[in-house]
Design a protein around this motif. Structure first.
Motif, short mmCIF file in Angstrom:
data_model
loop_
_atom_site.label_atom_id
_atom_site.label_comp_id
_atom_site.label_asym_id
_atom_site.label_seq_id
_atom_site.Cartn_x
_atom_site.Cartn_y
_atom_site.Cartn_z
N LEU A 41 0.83 -1.20 0.00
CA LEU A 41 0.00 0.00 0.00
C LEU A 41 0.86 1.25 0.00
CD1 LEU A 41 -2.84 -0.82 2.56
CD2 LEU A 41 -2.63 -1.52 0.20
N SER A 42 0.31 2.30 -0.66
CA SER A 42 0.94 3.63 -0.62
C SER A 42 0.35 4.43 0.53
CB SER A 42 0.60 4.40 -1.90
OG SER A 42 1.28 3.88 -2.99
N ALA A 43 0.95 5.57 0.79
CA ALA A 43 0.40 6.50 1.77
C ALA A 43 -0.94 7.01 1.24
CB ALA A 43 1.36 7.65 1.97
N ARG A 44 -1.83 7.40 2.14
CA ARG A 44 -3.19 7.75 1.75
C ARG A 44 -3.24 9.13 1.09
NH1 ARG A 44 -6.92 6.94 6.74
NH2 ARG A 44 -8.41 6.12 5.23
N GLU A 47 -0.83 12.31 1.38
CA GLU A 47 -0.09 12.32 2.64
C GLU A 47 1.41 12.56 2.46
OE1 GLU A 47 -1.00 12.58 5.56
OE2 GLU A 47 0.68 11.90 6.79
N THR A 48 2.01 11.94 1.44
CA THR A 48 3.46 12.14 1.26
C THR A 48 3.77 13.61 0.96
OG1 THR A 48 3.59 9.89 0.43
CG2 THR A 48 5.51 11.26 0.05
N ASP A 49 2.92 14.24 0.13
CA ASP A 49 3.11 15.68 -0.15
C ASP A 49 3.01 16.49 1.15
OD1 ASP A 49 3.36 15.24 -2.85
OD2 ASP A 49 1.23 15.54 -3.24
N GLY A 74 3.82 7.36 6.26
CA GLY A 74 2.56 7.41 5.51
C GLY A 74 2.09 6.02 5.11
N GLU A 75 2.99 5.22 4.57
CA GLU A 75 2.58 3.90 4.07
C GLU A 75 2.32 2.94 5.24
OE1 GLU A 75 4.15 6.34 1.87
OE2 GLU A 75 3.66 4.88 0.36
N ARG A 76 2.97 3.18 6.37
CA ARG A 76 2.72 2.31 7.54
C ARG A 76 1.29 2.48 8.04
NH1 ARG A 76 8.27 2.31 11.00
NH2 ARG A 76 9.64 2.17 9.21
N GLY A 136 4.67 0.27 1.34
CA GLY A 136 5.42 0.52 0.11
C GLY A 136 6.48 1.58 0.30
N PHE A 137 7.36 1.72 -0.72
CA PHE A 137 8.22 2.91 -0.87
C PHE A 137 9.35 2.99 0.13
CE2 PHE A 137 7.75 7.55 0.67
CZ PHE A 137 8.51 8.17 -0.30
N GLN A 138 9.61 1.88 0.87
CA GLN A 138 10.62 2.00 1.92
C GLN A 138 11.38 0.70 2.12
OE1 GLN A 138 8.55 1.64 5.99
NE2 GLN A 138 7.01 2.51 4.62
N GLY A 150 12.14 6.92 -3.49
CA GLY A 150 11.83 7.94 -4.49
C GLY A 150 10.33 7.96 -4.76
N ARG A 151 9.86 9.13 -5.27
CA ARG A 151 8.41 9.28 -5.48
C ARG A 151 7.88 8.16 -6.37
NH1 ARG A 151 6.01 13.91 -3.55
NH2 ARG A 151 4.30 12.41 -3.40
N GLY A 152 6.73 7.65 -6.00
CA GLY A 152 6.13 6.55 -6.77
C GLY A 152 6.75 5.20 -6.44
N GLY A 153 7.58 5.15 -5.38
CA GLY A 153 8.39 3.96 -5.11
C GLY A 153 7.63 2.73 -4.66
N SER A 154 6.34 2.86 -4.30
CA SER A 154 5.59 1.66 -3.90
C SER A 154 5.46 0.69 -5.06
CB SER A 154 4.20 2.04 -3.38
OG SER A 154 4.32 2.88 -2.26
N ASP A 155 5.45 1.20 -6.29
CA ASP A 155 5.40 0.31 -7.45
C ASP A 155 6.62 -0.62 -7.43
OD1 ASP A 155 3.21 1.77 -8.37
OD2 ASP A 155 4.40 3.04 -9.69
N THR A 156 7.77 -0.04 -7.09
CA THR A 156 9.00 -0.83 -7.07
C THR A 156 8.99 -1.84 -5.93
OG1 THR A 156 10.13 1.00 -8.12
CG2 THR A 156 11.53 -0.65 -7.08
N1 ASP Z 1 3.74 7.69 -1.19
C1 ASP Z 1 4.88 7.76 -2.08
C2 ASP Z 1 4.67 8.89 -3.07
O1 ASP Z 1 3.68 9.58 -3.00
C3 ASP Z 1 5.19 6.48 -2.76
C4 ASP Z 1 4.10 5.93 -3.64
O2 ASP Z 1 2.95 6.32 -3.52
O3 ASP Z 1 4.40 5.09 -4.49
O4 ASP Z 1 5.51 9.14 -3.90
#
Ligand code: ASP
Ligand code: ADP
Ligand code: MG
Length: 420
Positions: A41-44, A47-49, A74-76, A136-138, A150-156
């Motif tokens: 899961l990503s942050a809601r 939230e990361t912003d 955020g992702e926790r 995710g993302f960590q 890095g941004r979008g890292g939950s995909d990775t």
């Molecule tokens: N929460 C992080 C972001 O906004 C990671 C992700 O969503 O993949 O970049």
């Protein structure tokens, strides 16, 4: 027998209680169909912003290690809440941080790379009939610090876990029904792609199609992970990222992408002597700043100085300036930055064997009164730097010139940000 599946839900897909419960139901349905399920899961929502903004409120240049401590929260939160919702649906779920899930990274805070996934804890939780939720993302660095990818890292995270546990598929659930021929928020009649080749997806992600993080696509290609990017709001089939052998044809142009996340740095007064370009790029590489396009203008006369421009991620401008300052002082150069530039690219595997694509790109932009400031190409991509306020016009003009539109528009009546 159904195998193990990784399901990743992005920020919009877990933004509020009802969406989080919907994600929980979808995860449970997959389990009830007989699969072993790992969900990332990503942050809601945003939230990361918000966390990044909080950091900048207390510090102009937040310490990267502390930034990662902050951003990883955020992702926790998402995972703990989703585990609660799944438990209420009568299944057993366990949430894990990136570190608990065994994701080991290098020490580059805020853009760490995954070195290894030690997935034993995930495997034993699956064996004990748990649904496993991973933040995710960590990850955790080789120095035992929390890192982010890095941004979008939950995909990775999702792709890396899929590779580590040998999942049959990595499903990326997001707020659009798949990968489109352009960002559907800018081009409402963009076409959903049923399949896209890895090479094209890599170029698309690298040139701004944020729907999949670039590293997740690289990782999937290197480890043979099957990605299925699809809507979290309905059951429709999304886009499968496949190898070149699996595609039936090479369309000339597959997509138009864009980015506003970069800045142009120009070094003025560059001495025209061997080795300077190498020193500039080494200083940036040592500071972990990735350069995209580079233009080097030779001086007109032998004793004059040259100019060198390159584009870098906008967030890296302070780091780049700090890295270049000693060199500028030594060589008498000046750094100028332009943060208002934008970039538009066209990507297509069929471009390799068709001349005339570049001519059509440049002519189309010219006819739309859009000035091209820099150009870079690969065998399957042409990118142009254009003024930031012209990016959307450029995307629409190229999408229409190459006739990429689909037969259906995707619900343009819906408010921005919602494709449900
Ligand atoms: N929460 C992080 C972001 O906004 C990671 C992700 O969503 O993949 O970049
Ligand atoms: P998530 O939070 O689920 O990870 P992202 O915001 O990272 O979602 O990625 C989905 C967004 O990517 C879409 O809402 C869309 O605006 C954007 N996007 C950009 N280019 C494309 C494209 N070519 N196809 C689909 N979506 C795209
Ligand atoms: Mg994303």
């Amino acid at each position: 027998m159904p195998g193990t599946v990784v399901m990743k839900f992005g920020g919009t897909s877990v933004a509020d209680a009802s969406r989080l419960k919907r994600a929980a139901q979808r995860i449970v349905a997959k389990r009830e169909a007989g699969h072993r399920v790992v969900a990332v899961l990503s942050a809601r929502g945003k939230e990361t912003d918000r966390l990044i903004a909080d950091a900048h409120e207390v510090s102009p240049h937040p310490d990267p290690r502390e930034m990662d401590m902050l951003l990883s929260t955020g992702e926790r939160v998402s995972c703990a809440l989703c585990a609660m919702a799944i438990n209420d649906l009568g299944h057993r779920a366990i949430s894990l941080t990136g570190s608990q899930a065994g994701i080991v990274t290098d020490t580059s805070h805020t853009k760490a790379r995954i070195l290894e996934v030690r997935a034993d804890r995930i495997r034993s939780a699956l064996d004990e009939d748990h649904i496993v939720l991973v933040a995710g993302f960590q990850g955790v660095s080789t120095s035992k610090d929390v890192t982010t990818l890095g941004r979008g890292g939950s995909d990775t995270t999702a792709v890396a876990l899929a590779a580590a546990i040998g999942a049959e598929e990595c499903e990326i659930y997001t707020d659009v029904p798949g990968v489109f021929s352009a960002d559907p928020r800018i081009v409402p009649n963009a076409r959903k792609l049923d399949v896209v080749q890895f090479d094209e997806m890599l170029e698309m992600a690298a040139s701004g199609a944020g729907v999949l993080q670039l590293r997740s696509v690289e990782y999937a290609r290197n480890h043979g992970v099957r990605i299925h990017c699809r809507s979290s709001f309905d059951e429709s089939e999304g886009t499968k990222v496949v190898s070149e052998e699996e595609t039936m044809e090479n369309p000339l142009i597959t997509a138009v992408t864009h980015s506003r996340g970069e800045a142009r740095v120009t070094l003025v007064g560059v001495p025209d002597s061997p080795g300077v370009a190498g020193r500039v790029t080494t200083a940036l590489a040592d500071a972990n700043v990735h350069i995209d396009m580079i233009i080097h203008n030779e001086p007109e006369s032998a004793d004059a100085r040259a100019e060198m421009s390159f584009t870098i991620p906008r967030d890296d401008v302070p780091t780049a300036e700090a890295a270049l300052t000693p060199l500028c002082d030594e060589l008498g150069m000046e750094v100028k930055t332009d943060q208002t530039m934008g970039k538009v690219s066209i990507v297509g595997a069929g471009m390799k064997s068709h001349p005339g694509v570049a001519a059509k790109v440049f002519t189309t932009l010219g006819e739309n009164d859009i000035n091209i400031e820099m150009i870079s190409t690969s065998p399957i991509r042409i990118s142009c730097v254009v003024p930031g306020d012209k990016v959307e016009d450029a995307v629409r003009a190229l999408h229409s010139a190459f006739e990429l539109q689909g037969s259906d528009t995707i619900r343009p009546e819906q408010p921005f940000g919602e494709f449900v």
